[in-house]
Design a protein around this motif. Structure first.
Motif, PDB file in Angstrom:
ATOM      1  N   TRP A 150     -17.755 -19.974  -2.062  1.00 48.06           N
ATOM      2  CA  TRP A 150     -19.017 -20.145  -3.040  1.00 48.06           C
ATOM      3  C   TRP A 150     -20.451 -19.998  -2.131  1.00 48.06           C
ATOM      4  N   LEU A 151     -21.408 -19.527  -2.898  1.00 49.04           N
ATOM      5  CA  LEU A 151     -22.799 -19.296  -2.534  1.00 49.04           C
ATOM      6  C   LEU A 151     -23.417 -20.295  -3.315  1.00 49.04           C
ATOM      7  N   SER A 152     -24.017 -21.507  -2.820  1.00 52.71           N
ATOM      8  CA  SER A 152     -24.640 -22.455  -3.773  1.00 52.71           C
ATOM      9  C   SER A 152     -26.118 -21.924  -4.004  1.00 52.71           C
ATOM     10  N   PHE A 153     -26.557 -22.167  -5.252  1.00 53.30           N
ATOM     11  CA  PHE A 153     -27.691 -21.857  -5.934  1.00 53.30           C
ATOM     12  C   PHE A 153     -28.310 -23.062  -6.624  1.00 53.30           C
ATOM     13  N   LYS A 154     -27.829 -24.495  -5.970  1.00 51.35           N
ATOM     14  CA  LYS A 154     -28.141 -25.695  -6.594  1.00 51.35           C
ATOM     15  C   LYS A 154     -27.642 -26.143  -7.988  1.00 51.35           C
ATOM     16  N   VAL A 155     -28.033 -25.265  -8.888  1.00 51.48           N
ATOM     17  CA  VAL A 155     -27.570 -25.719 -10.408  1.00 51.48           C
ATOM     18  C   VAL A 155     -26.347 -24.826 -10.637  1.00 51.48           C
ATOM     19  N   PHE A 156     -26.069 -23.606  -9.736  1.00 53.03           N
ATOM     20  CA  PHE A 156     -24.779 -22.890 -10.382  1.00 53.03           C
ATOM     21  C   PHE A 156     -24.404 -22.355  -8.723  1.00 53.03           C
ATOM     22  N   ASN A 157     -22.922 -22.565  -8.779  1.00 45.84           N
ATOM     23  CA  ASN A 157     -22.168 -21.916  -7.540  1.00 45.84           C
ATOM     24  C   ASN A 157     -21.798 -20.577  -7.880  1.00 45.84           C
ATOM     25  N   LEU A 158     -21.917 -19.189  -7.409  1.00 41.57           N
ATOM     26  CA  LEU A 158     -21.405 -18.149  -7.384  1.00 41.57           C
ATOM     27  C   LEU A 158     -20.398 -17.838  -6.324  1.00 41.57           C
ATOM     28  N   GLN A 159     -19.241 -17.378  -7.003  1.00 37.33           N
ATOM     29  CA  GLN A 159     -18.123 -16.825  -6.215  1.00 37.33           C
ATOM     30  C   GLN A 159     -18.205 -15.517  -6.144  1.00 37.33           C
ATOM     31  N   PRO A 160     -18.551 -14.815  -4.824  1.00 35.26           N
ATOM     32  CA  PRO A 160     -18.373 -13.499  -4.898  1.00 35.26           C
ATOM     33  C   PRO A 160     -17.131 -12.649  -5.252  1.00 35.26           C
ATOM     34  N   SER A 161     -15.857 -13.228  -4.941  1.00 32.51           N
ATOM     35  CA  SER A 161     -14.791 -12.623  -5.253  1.00 32.51           C
ATOM     36  C   SER A 161     -14.571 -12.346  -6.491  1.00 32.51           C
ATOM     37  N   GLU A 162     -15.347 -13.390  -7.648  1.00 29.43           N
ATOM     38  CA  GLU A 162     -15.119 -13.035  -8.926  1.00 29.43           C
ATOM     39  C   GLU A 162     -15.969 -11.628  -9.196  1.00 29.43           C
ATOM     40  N   LEU A 163     -17.014 -11.527  -8.653  1.00 30.75           N
ATOM     41  CA  LEU A 163     -17.939 -10.273  -8.836  1.00 30.75           C
ATOM     42  C   LEU A 163     -17.148  -9.126  -8.296  1.00 30.75           C
ATOM     43  N   MET A 164     -16.378  -9.319  -7.145  1.00 27.79           N
ATOM     44  CA  MET A 164     -15.714  -8.209  -6.534  1.00 27.79           C
ATOM     45  C   MET A 164     -14.589  -7.714  -7.469  1.00 27.79           C
ATOM     46  N   LYS A 165     -14.047  -8.578  -8.352  1.00 23.68           N
ATOM     47  CA  LYS A 165     -12.911  -8.003  -9.319  1.00 23.68           C
ATOM     48  C   LYS A 165     -13.309  -7.043 -10.299  1.00 23.68           C
ATOM     49  N   LEU A 166     -14.611  -7.342 -10.560  1.00 26.68           N
ATOM     50  CA  LEU A 166     -15.432  -6.458 -11.781  1.00 26.68           C
ATOM     51  C   LEU A 166     -15.734  -5.026 -10.927  1.00 26.68           C
ATOM     52  N   PHE A 167     -16.388  -5.272  -9.879  1.00 29.35           N
ATOM     53  CA  PHE A 167     -16.899  -4.167  -9.200  1.00 29.35           C
ATOM     54  C   PHE A 167     -16.082  -3.304  -8.782  1.00 29.35           C
ATOM     55  N   ILE A 168     -14.800  -3.729  -8.413  1.00 27.67           N
ATOM     56  CA  ILE A 168     -13.829  -3.087  -7.594  1.00 27.67           C
ATOM     57  C   ILE A 168     -13.298  -1.950  -8.799  1.00 27.67           C
ATOM     58  N   VAL A 169     -13.354  -2.473  -9.985  1.00 27.65           N
ATOM     59  CA  VAL A 169     -12.969  -1.768 -11.318  1.00 27.65           C
ATOM     60  C   VAL A 169     -13.817  -0.548 -11.364  1.00 27.65           C
ATOM     61  N   LEU A 170     -15.167  -0.888 -11.265  1.00 29.14           N
ATOM     62  CA  LEU A 170     -16.232   0.096 -11.439  1.00 29.14           C
ATOM     63  C   LEU A 170     -15.991   1.431 -10.216  1.00 29.14           C
ATOM     64  N   TYR A 171     -15.804   0.708  -9.114  1.00 27.84           N
ATOM     65  CA  TYR A 171     -15.996   1.625  -7.914  1.00 27.84           C
ATOM     66  C   TYR A 171     -14.677   2.453  -7.615  1.00 27.84           C
ATOM     67  N   ALA A 172     -13.502   1.786  -7.992  1.00 26.46           N
ATOM     68  CA  ALA A 172     -12.309   2.545  -8.005  1.00 26.46           C
ATOM     69  C   ALA A 172     -12.279   3.723  -9.070  1.00 26.46           C
ATOM     70  N   ALA A 173     -12.872   3.428 -10.085  1.00 24.68           N
ATOM     71  CA  ALA A 173     -12.878   4.377 -11.449  1.00 24.68           C
ATOM     72  C   ALA A 173     -13.915   5.652 -10.830  1.00 24.68           C
ATOM     73  N   ASP A 174     -14.801   5.203 -10.451  1.00 20.28           N
ATOM     74  CA  ASP A 174     -15.730   6.172  -9.908  1.00 20.28           C
ATOM     75  C   ASP A 174     -15.492   7.169  -8.774  1.00 20.28           C
ATOM     76  N   TYR A 175     -14.840   6.315  -8.096  1.00 15.28           N
ATOM     77  CA  TYR A 175     -14.274   7.223  -6.909  1.00 15.28           C
ATOM     78  C   TYR A 175     -12.948   7.923  -7.121  1.00 15.28           C
ATOM     79  N   THR A 176     -12.358   7.553  -8.048  1.00 20.40           N
ATOM     80  CA  THR A 176     -11.218   8.481  -8.771  1.00 20.40           C
ATOM     81  C   THR A 176     -11.701   9.716  -9.475  1.00 20.40           C
ATOM     82  N   VAL A 177     -12.695   9.557 -10.228  1.00 21.64           N
ATOM     83  CA  VAL A 177     -13.525  10.590 -10.850  1.00 21.64           C
ATOM     84  C   VAL A 177     -14.009  11.654  -9.903  1.00 21.64           C
ATOM     85  N   ARG A 178     -14.681  10.970  -8.912  1.00 25.71           N
ATOM     86  CA  ARG A 178     -15.404  11.932  -8.007  1.00 25.71           C
ATOM     87  C   ARG A 178     -14.627  12.694  -6.961  1.00 25.71           C
ATOM     88  N   LYS A 179     -13.357  11.980  -6.783  1.00 24.08           N
ATOM     89  CA  LYS A 179     -12.550  12.750  -5.718  1.00 24.08           C
ATOM     90  C   LYS A 179     -11.393  13.130  -6.554  1.00 24.08           C
TER      91      LYS A 179
END
Length: 424
Positions: A150-179
């Motif tokens: 986690w990354l602590s922002f006092k009132v909220f803890n952000l878990q970057p691995s959760e972000l990666m689950k979403l952004f790997i979807v976008l990146y893999a889809a974009d990569y597949t289309v480009r390649k």
């Protein structure tokens, strides 16, 4: 029910929908000879199902159901020394706030065109890699139960691995289309994506978070498979990944002990040690039987089952609402995943390949994570720290789940615009 979500779409539906309806109504009314009856008929048809109402209601139902069960699972926590300063409604209030913020963010994300997400995909992926690296820096990353995730922002803890689950979807889809033209080639098509996923895996294993890495690998491999990657290489890399995961487990004593405990959780040493959570989870399901002991009547949540409001929420559902309650949750997730694939198939039929792969990627993401969480709770899989999407307590997971589903909803909306003859 007369009052539905469609009554408020006017203030969050994208402007192009309003303009499209106006243009469509004028054209069709002119064609019909200016008949007011024709105008009203066109408007009624164009307003019908401007967005996917069943999808919205299923998501809201899962979140509200989860909030009720989080409250039930956490109501006794203030009795323990660790949470002695907390009120009984602490987790309920925070979960309600998380849901409200997630829905608001989802409305904002819904207004973003899919082509914008495609342009941003590589940058979002790289930015999240930086956040994953920051988690490992002493003094910046926050550790809980021996893991720095986690990354602590006092009132909220952000878990970057959760972000990666979403952004790997976008990146893999974009990569597949480009390649797309070189996806059958190893060095130009498959290898670069493998390296990218490997870097993500290395950072996650250093936290450590093997569960999140497993979900991300499934997402990336699933999208590459749907994008038409060479079947032989896909099978080869799949076998390689199985070997890597096995090696990680063999070389890690505590992971190896957890696997052995999972295979036989009722041995006294395991039941009081590595399989403690699993054994009490199974006891909870056993007590629930067909219809459960009643909402709020769980015994296992009374400090016997650790993390009952997060990773093992399904066990509390099984104890309090029985087999019927668990079956309802399973069916709702099954419908959600199936519907995501249907949206993706429709997008691909409309030549929106990126949108189609993203929709199916969201389905893979939610389906795999839900399956792993349910499997862990039921003793079908070794214990991993993965929450139940949309239902378990936690801000980062819920927030990112809603963003992903808002993108899915936008894909469906753009499909409908094109099928009505409109332009994006």
């Amino acid at each position: 029910m007369k009052l539905s979500l469609s009554s408020i779409t006017g203030w969050f539906s994208p402007k192009e929908a309003v303009a499209g309806r106006a243009r469509g109504g004028m054209r069709d009314s002119a064609y019909a000879g200016g008949s007011l009856k024709g105008i009203s008929g066109i408007e009624q048809r164009s307003r019908m199902m401007q967005y996917d109402q069943p999808l919205v209601w299923v998501v809201i139902l899962l979140m509200l159901f989860g909030m009720v069960m989080v409250y039930s699972a956490s109501i006794a926590l203030p009795d323990s020394p660790k949470y002695a300063n907390y009120k009984t409604s602490y987790f309920l209030v925070r979960q309600a706030v998380f849901i409200a913020v997630s829905l608001l963010l989802g409305l904002l994300v819904f207004r973003v065109k899919i082509e914008t997400w495609q342009k941003m995909a590589p940058y979002l992926f790289v930015g999240t890699l930086v956040l994953l690296a920051m988690v490992l820096i002493p003094g910046i990353g926050k550790g809980v139960n021996g893991a720095k995730r986690w990354l602590s922002f006092k009132v909220f803890n952000l878990q970057p691995s959760e972000l990666m689950k979403l952004f790997i979807v976008l990146y893999a889809a974009d990569y597949t289309v480009r390649k797309q033209e070189v996806m059958h080639k190893l060095t130009k098509g498959f290898l670069p994506m493998t390296v990218a996923v490997g870097v993500v895996g290395l950072l996650l294993l250093l936290e450590p978070d093997l569960g999140a890495f497993g979900v991300i690998v499934c997402i990336a491999m699933g999208i590459l498979f749907l994008g038409g990657i060479n079947g032989v290489w896909f099978g080869g890399i799949g076998a390689t990944l199985v070997g890597i995961f096995s090696l990680v487990i063999v070389l890690s004593p505590w992971r190896r002990e957890r696997i052995f405990a999972y295979l036989n959780p009722w041995v006294e040493e395991n039941a009081q040690g590595k399989a403690y959570q699993l054994s009490h989870s199974l006891i909870a399901f056993g007590r629930g039987e067909l219809f459960g002991v009643g909402l709020g009547g769980s015994v296992e949540k009374l400090h016997y089952l650790p993390e009952a409001h997060t990773d093992f929420l399904l066990a509390v559902i099984g104890e309090e609402l029985g087999f019927v309650g668990v079956l309802v949750v399973v069916l709702l997730f099954y419908w959600l995943v199936k519907h995501a694939f249907e949206i993706g198939r429709q997008a691909i039929a409309l030549d929106l390949t990126f949108s189609g792969l993203v929709a199916k990627g969201v389905g893979i993401w939610l389906g795999v994570q839900a399956f792993i969480n349910m499997g862990v709770n039921l003793g079908l899989l070794p214990t991993k720290g993965l929450t139940l999407p949309l239902m378990s307590y936690g801000g980062s997971g819920l927030l990112i789940n809603c963003v992903g589903l808002a993108i899915l909803l936008r894909i469906d909306y753009e499909n409908r615009v094109l099928m009505r003859g409109g332009r994006l």
